[in-house]
Design a protein around this motif. Structure first.
Motif, mmCIF file in Angstrom:
data_model
loop_
_atom_site.group_PDB
_atom_site.id
_atom_site.type_symbol
_atom_site.label_atom_id
_atom_site.label_comp_id
_atom_site.label_asym_id
_atom_site.label_seq_id
_atom_site.Cartn_x
_atom_site.Cartn_y
_atom_site.Cartn_z
ATOM 1 N N GLU A 98 47.157 24.792 27.906
ATOM 2 C CA GLU A 98 47.468 26.209 28.129
ATOM 3 C C GLU A 98 48.962 26.480 27.978
ATOM 4 O O GLU A 98 49.376 27.534 27.470
ATOM 5 N N ARG B 277 43.633 34.134 29.449
ATOM 6 C CA ARG B 277 44.070 33.050 30.336
ATOM 7 C C ARG B 277 43.321 33.099 31.668
ATOM 8 O O ARG B 277 42.845 32.073 32.158
ATOM 9 N N TYR C 236 43.594 20.806 30.624
ATOM 10 C CA TYR C 236 43.539 22.237 30.295
ATOM 11 C C TYR C 236 44.918 22.878 30.483
ATOM 12 O O TYR C 236 45.389 23.625 29.616
ATOM 13 N N SER D 51 39.705 32.087 31.146
ATOM 14 C CA SER D 51 39.622 30.645 30.895
ATOM 15 C C SER D 51 39.764 29.854 32.186
ATOM 16 O O SER D 51 39.019 28.896 32.433
#
Length: 228
Positions: free
Chosen positions: A94, A104, A90, A107
């Motif tokens: 990102e 962000r 991840y 998430s």
């Protein structure tokens, strides 16, 4: 015995390859992006080794059921390290996706909540890790948050591919889709139809594909640096 030898050869090739690539990217990578790819590869291989080594040992000696404790412990460790694998993946994504701050934050909170839930489900004794068959119900429960993490990673792969116009992230998303497509039938049916366990081979290759993408990206970046 033949199955054991075949699995030994495949597992050795897989583990050595992933570890070598991982260490290479950690040592050679100039940026955190490539070092994270390396760490992810090492986590993948080292975690899987806790399950694969006892499995091969069992196949070559007294059988899997006779080594239920080692296999169960290995599966538990692998379940946790695979969660860590996706958390690292991840953050790799990102760094390229670069979502706005609110997205962000949402998430990350979702990721960590699902990862914590997955690990919590894994450590419950009701999993019967050390029983050769284990618990199908808890096998399903602990994989629900894991699958949700996977779905999130797949979506982010495709969003990143679209944003950067980089097909490698589309391929990465497809690799994650394939890994779950091969893994889910094993969780649901391997106990009643052991031959389905063979799907773990293409599932493993899908993860190798994710690692290879990181290696290719590093090589391409190195070539661009030399040219420039």
């Amino acid at each position: 015995m033949v199955q054991g030898i075949m699995e030994l050869l495949f597992d050795a090739a897989y583990l050595i390859f992933a570890l070598v690539v991982g260490v290479y990217l950690i040592v050679k990578g100039k940026s955190l992006f490539f070092k994270m790819f390396g760490i992810m590869a090492v986590v993948l291989a080292s975690g899987d080794s806790f399950h694969l080594v006892p499995r091969v040992y069992g196949l070559l000696t007294t059988g899997l059921e006779a080594n239920a404790f080692a296999l169960g412990l290995g599966k538990l460790i692998t379940s946790i390290t695979m969660t860590a694998f996706y958390v690292i993946l991840y953050f790799i994504l990102e760094s390229e996706w670069k979502p706005e701050k609110k997205l962000r934050t949402a998430s990350r909170i979702t990721l960590f909540a699902l990862a914590a839930l997955r690990i919590l489900f894994c450590v419950f004794p009701q999993n019967d890790w050390f029983d050769y068959k284990g618990s199908l119900l808890w096998g399903i429960l602990r994989n629900i948050p894991f699958a949700l993490i996977g779905i999130g990673i797949i979506v982010i792969c495709f969003l990143t591919a679209k944003k950067l116009q980089d097909k490698s992230y589309t391929v990465m998303g497809i690799m994650v889709i394939l890994s779950f497509a091969f893994y889910i039938p094993v969780v649901l049916f391997a106990d009643v139809l052991p031959i389905i366990g063979v799907l773990m081979i293409p599932k493993t290759l899908a993860y190798v594909g994710v690692v290879v993408i990181g290696l290719v990206k590093y090589k391409n970046a190195a070539v661009r640096t030399i040219i420039s």
